[in-house]
Write a protein that holds these residues in place. Sequence first.
Motif, PDB file in Angstrom:
ATOM      1  N   THR A  61       0.837  -1.407   0.070  1.00  0.00           N
ATOM      2  CA  THR A  61      -0.015   0.006   0.059  1.00  0.00           C
ATOM      3  C   THR A  61       0.798   1.372   0.138  1.00  0.00           C
ATOM      4  OG1 THR A  61      -0.207   0.391   2.515  1.00  0.00           O
ATOM      5  CG2 THR A  61      -1.817  -1.229   1.331  1.00  0.00           C
ATOM      6  N   ARG A  62       0.304   2.450  -0.085  1.00  0.00           N
ATOM      7  CA  ARG A  62       1.083   3.568  -0.123  1.00  0.00           C
ATOM      8  C   ARG A  62       1.876   3.692   1.405  1.00  0.00           C
ATOM      9  NH1 ARG A  62      -4.220   7.778  -0.143  1.00  0.00           N
ATOM     10  NH2 ARG A  62      -5.023   7.078   1.761  1.00  0.00           N
ATOM     11  N   ASN A  63       1.484   3.234   2.331  1.00  0.00           N
ATOM     12  CA  ASN A  63       1.984   3.151   3.644  1.00  0.00           C
ATOM     13  C   ASN A  63       3.179   2.172   4.038  1.00  0.00           C
ATOM     14  OD1 ASN A  63       0.636   5.367   4.450  1.00  0.00           O
ATOM     15  ND2 ASN A  63      -1.297   4.300   4.959  1.00  0.00           N
ATOM     16  N   GLY A  64       3.100   1.042   3.483  1.00  0.00           N
ATOM     17  CA  GLY A  64       4.227   0.079   3.645  1.00  0.00           C
ATOM     18  C   GLY A  64       3.648  -1.362   2.976  1.00  0.00           C
ATOM     19  N   ARG A  65       4.524  -2.421   3.444  1.00  0.00           N
ATOM     20  CA  ARG A  65       4.275  -3.500   2.786  1.00  0.00           C
ATOM     21  C   ARG A  65       3.909  -4.818   4.057  1.00  0.00           C
ATOM     22  NH1 ARG A  65       9.255  -4.564  -1.195  1.00  0.00           N
ATOM     23  NH2 ARG A  65       8.766  -3.119  -2.640  1.00  0.00           N
ATOM     24  N   THR A  66       3.134  -5.735   3.691  1.00  0.00           N
ATOM     25  CA  THR A  66       2.732  -6.781   4.466  1.00  0.00           C
ATOM     26  C   THR A  66       2.756  -7.912   3.983  1.00  0.00           C
ATOM     27  OG1 THR A  66       0.307  -6.439   4.248  1.00  0.00           O
ATOM     28  CG2 THR A  66       1.293  -5.468   6.124  1.00  0.00           C
ATOM     29  N   PHE A  67       3.012  -9.100   4.772  1.00  0.00           N
ATOM     30  CA  PHE A  67       3.052 -10.277   3.668  1.00  0.00           C
ATOM     31  C   PHE A  67       2.427 -11.450   4.414  1.00  0.00           C
ATOM     32  CE2 PHE A  67       5.593 -14.467   4.304  1.00  0.00           C
ATOM     33  CZ  PHE A  67       5.236 -14.936   2.960  1.00  0.00           C
ATOM     34  N   VAL A  68       1.565 -12.270   3.914  1.00  0.00           N
ATOM     35  CA  VAL A  68       0.948 -13.296   4.518  1.00  0.00           C
ATOM     36  C   VAL A  68       1.151 -14.714   3.985  1.00  0.00           C
ATOM     37  CG1 VAL A  68      -1.732 -14.116   4.686  1.00  0.00           C
ATOM     38  CG2 VAL A  68      -1.081 -11.525   4.717  1.00  0.00           C
ATOM     39  N   ARG A  69       1.495 -15.457   4.775  1.00  0.00           N
ATOM     40  CA  ARG A  69       1.707 -16.862   4.290  1.00  0.00           C
ATOM     41  C   ARG A  69       0.539 -17.780   3.883  1.00  0.00           C
ATOM     42  NH1 ARG A  69       7.162 -18.185   5.193  1.00  0.00           N
ATOM     43  NH2 ARG A  69       7.957 -16.816   6.964  1.00  0.00           N
ATOM     44  N   TRP A  70       0.501 -18.617   2.890  1.00  0.00           N
ATOM     45  CA  TRP A  70      -0.528 -19.347   2.369  1.00  0.00           C
ATOM     46  C   TRP A  70      -1.185 -20.218   3.467  1.00  0.00           C
ATOM     47  CZ3 TRP A  70      -2.533 -17.763  -1.608  1.00  0.00           C
ATOM     48  CH2 TRP A  70      -2.047 -17.034  -2.557  1.00  0.00           C
ATOM     49  N   SER A  71      -0.277 -20.477   4.624  1.00  0.00           N
ATOM     50  CA  SER A  71      -0.834 -21.377   5.597  1.00  0.00           C
ATOM     51  C   SER A  71      -2.025 -20.627   6.449  1.00  0.00           C
ATOM     52  CB  SER A  71       0.208 -21.937   6.817  1.00  0.00           C
ATOM     53  OG  SER A  71       1.075 -20.735   6.904  1.00  0.00           O
ATOM     54  N   ALA A  72      -1.678 -19.159   6.416  1.00  0.00           N
ATOM     55  CA  ALA A  72      -2.749 -18.168   6.995  1.00  0.00           C
ATOM     56  C   ALA A  72      -4.038 -18.045   6.416  1.00  0.00           C
ATOM     57  CB  ALA A  72      -2.042 -16.848   7.303  1.00  0.00           C
ATOM     58  N   LEU A  73      -4.063 -18.364   5.244  1.00  0.00           N
ATOM     59  CA  LEU A  73      -5.392 -18.421   4.526  1.00  0.00           C
ATOM     60  C   LEU A  73      -6.240 -19.472   4.634  1.00  0.00           C
ATOM     61  CD1 LEU A  73      -6.834 -16.472   2.306  1.00  0.00           C
ATOM     62  CD2 LEU A  73      -5.977 -17.958   0.722  1.00  0.00           C
ATOM     63  N   ARG A  74      -7.345 -18.957   5.461  1.00  0.00           N
ATOM     64  CA  ARG A  74      -8.306 -20.227   5.676  1.00  0.00           C
ATOM     65  C   ARG A  74      -9.348 -20.522   4.645  1.00  0.00           C
ATOM     66  NH1 ARG A  74     -11.046 -18.667  11.518  1.00  0.00           N
ATOM     67  NH2 ARG A  74     -11.847 -20.710  10.911  1.00  0.00           N
ATOM     68  N   GLU A  94     -11.990 -15.090  11.484  1.00  0.00           N
ATOM     69  CA  GLU A  94     -13.441 -14.874  11.345  1.00  0.00           C
ATOM     70  C   GLU A  94     -13.866 -13.764  10.844  1.00  0.00           C
ATOM     71  OE1 GLU A  94     -15.905 -17.181  11.993  1.00  0.00           O
ATOM     72  OE2 GLU A  94     -14.554 -18.831  12.484  1.00  0.00           O
ATOM     73  N   VAL A  95     -12.778 -12.494  10.833  1.00  0.00           N
ATOM     74  CA  VAL A  95     -13.171 -11.263  10.393  1.00  0.00           C
ATOM     75  C   VAL A  95     -12.224 -10.611   9.811  1.00  0.00           C
ATOM     76  CG1 VAL A  95     -14.631 -10.712  12.598  1.00  0.00           C
ATOM     77  CG2 VAL A  95     -12.168 -10.385  12.632  1.00  0.00           C
ATOM     78  N   ALA A  96     -10.970 -11.004   9.693  1.00  0.00           N
ATOM     79  CA  ALA A  96      -9.820 -10.464   8.850  1.00  0.00           C
ATOM     80  C   ALA A  96      -9.731 -10.922   7.644  1.00  0.00           C
ATOM     81  CB  ALA A  96      -8.454 -10.496   9.708  1.00  0.00           C
ATOM     82  N   ALA A  97      -9.589 -10.117   6.608  1.00  0.00           N
ATOM     83  CA  ALA A  97      -9.617 -10.614   5.122  1.00  0.00           C
ATOM     84  C   ALA A  97      -8.518  -9.584   4.454  1.00  0.00           C
ATOM     85  CB  ALA A  97     -11.189 -10.790   4.726  1.00  0.00           C
TER      86      ALA A  97
END
Length: 667
Positions: free
Chosen positions: A106-119, A134-137
């Motif tokens: 994003t314009r504010n920075g970077r983040t990273f999500v592993r595939w194991s965290a995707l439900r 349950e709520v984060a997406a």
Amino acid sequence: MRLDVEHTLADWRAYLRFVTQHTAAQRRQLWLVIVAVAVATALLLSALDWIPGWRFDGWSALLAIAFVVTMILIMTRLNRRLSGVPQSWLGPQVYELREDGIHCETRNGRTFVRWSALREVVETPDHLFLMLDEVAALIVPTRDLAVPGAVAAVRAEIQRLRNLACAPPPDETRADAALHAELNASEGAAPVPAQEAGVPPPPATAAAGTALPSPPNRWLALPRNLLAGLRLFVFAPVRAQDFSPSSRQAVLLVLVALGLWVLLDRLGRASDAYLAWFAIGMVAGLGALAFAILLLLAPRPRSSDHPAALSTAAAAVAPFLVLLGVALSLLPSSGYWTQVVVAVLPLFTVLMLYRVHRVSVQDSALGAGVRSIATVLILWGVFSNTLYAVPQFWFSASEAAAEDSPGDWSHSEHALFRQADLIDGALQRIRGGEQGRTDTFFVGFAGYGEQSVFGKEVRFAHEALGRRIDLAGRGLELVNSPTAGGEDGPLATVSGLRRALAGVAQRMNLDEDVLILFLTSHGEEDAELSVTQDILPLEPLRGQALRAALDDAGIRWRIVVISACHSGSFIPFLEDEHTLVATAARADRSSFGCSDERDLTYYGEALFRDALPQSRDFLDALNRTRSIVRKHEAQEDIRRSQRSEPQVYVGERMRAKLAELSFRAPG
């Protein structure tokens, strides 16, 4: 695969609607549990209310449950209204689907999500929701995938990469993955834990301030938190990143505050002072309740770090609030200045909680203010109804002995020694009965000396009876009260009552005259009235002792009126054919109105002030009294199962004897 998307306000609202629908089943289950617990609690308290010795108010319990549920609803609604759209979430987003996971920029920075965290991946007509819990997406608007079949292609690519990530790689693949990770690290793309990637507002970024980093050295966490708490306390600039949040740190900071309080309370105490562990337990319980309320009223968490961040920040400022409280206690107190000093600590606590909410979880100004005020008000209500005063941790035998000075003991001993003379002097002023007619004598007994209402009631009863029955010169009062010292009149003691009854009996024509004995105090279910006066070691008045005192005195015709809780338990000890017993309550019920804000109890007021002046005889007065008490308790919303139900027992011969009492005309 690279996905360039643009998040708008409409996407945010669609996300909120989706989360609400997605968690509907869990919310229904939660409310069913709340309702079930409330109903079960009410039924349990109602059942316990019928067991002798238990005193629970089921309606008050339901009201308390309703209050808690209402507060939850209000805070939830308020949080929804106050929570604005996170500006860091709006605007262009870039999602790169790689073999190691999803790289978000994003314009504010970077983040990273592993595939194991995707439900799971949920598709709606307008969006793809990549659910992390349950709520984060992560949200992909389908309008940015305008190519036909693009949505299906994205889903297929995600499934392929997830399968690839779950498959065990050969050694060569592992080496390539390590090299790839090393190259990424050299490029500055440091991985971020998955929980920081997508709690509302999704996806969260390191620059947005929702992830609170810990210091490199864990031994520096405590001083780091204390320094940040000091900056909060003195209104210096402080950021969420200045804290090291964790549940362990919150507990350690609370222990620091408690230890500081105990240490400062030790200063100035006598050398033989000992630690009162029960005071530490009370304060620890109040502290646990404070953190429970703080977390209950907290805003909706945007990441899993928020509860720890909120509790750590609140605990970090606690030691400095203790210092402020101790400093305020040392100030001179007088007049309005005392009220100002007392108000400073709660107001300052509200300001500190406001800053804690604003800094640690970025709560809105209005939300932080409402939550801070609600927390302090609830805690103040609990404190004022449990601890009553500032806890003291250290006590000493020398201080206790100094408080009970020899002057107090000698004064009490002198008062007790004079009782026989005081009673005999009062008896000498009593006129004897006239032969051939029924005269009435009065003895009043106010047993509980820590409240003045009982002494007032004895004096009022004596005067009220004297206006309807000829008692002139034939009355005696035994009174304990906070101001009684043994100089003005005899005290109410069991031995004094025996001496007084024996002396009155000598002035009565025992075959003709009637004694009205009025007893008022606190009572117990086992036919016992409290008898207290200062530090004197006095025995309670029990039913068997009262019957023995009357029998030993030889008094035949007796009207015994007892205004006390559970006073009906005296009836089995006193009943005979020559006796009337009137009590303020059933044996298993309490009576009401025994507070120092009143001049009479409910029963004494109904009998001597309201019923007696307009009754034709004593039985009529007692019947009117029962009706007045029932009406009064109904107006006070006292439950039927808890109403006092005054009792009257009349012996057969006493019923006929009552007609001989010389009742004056009403008015």
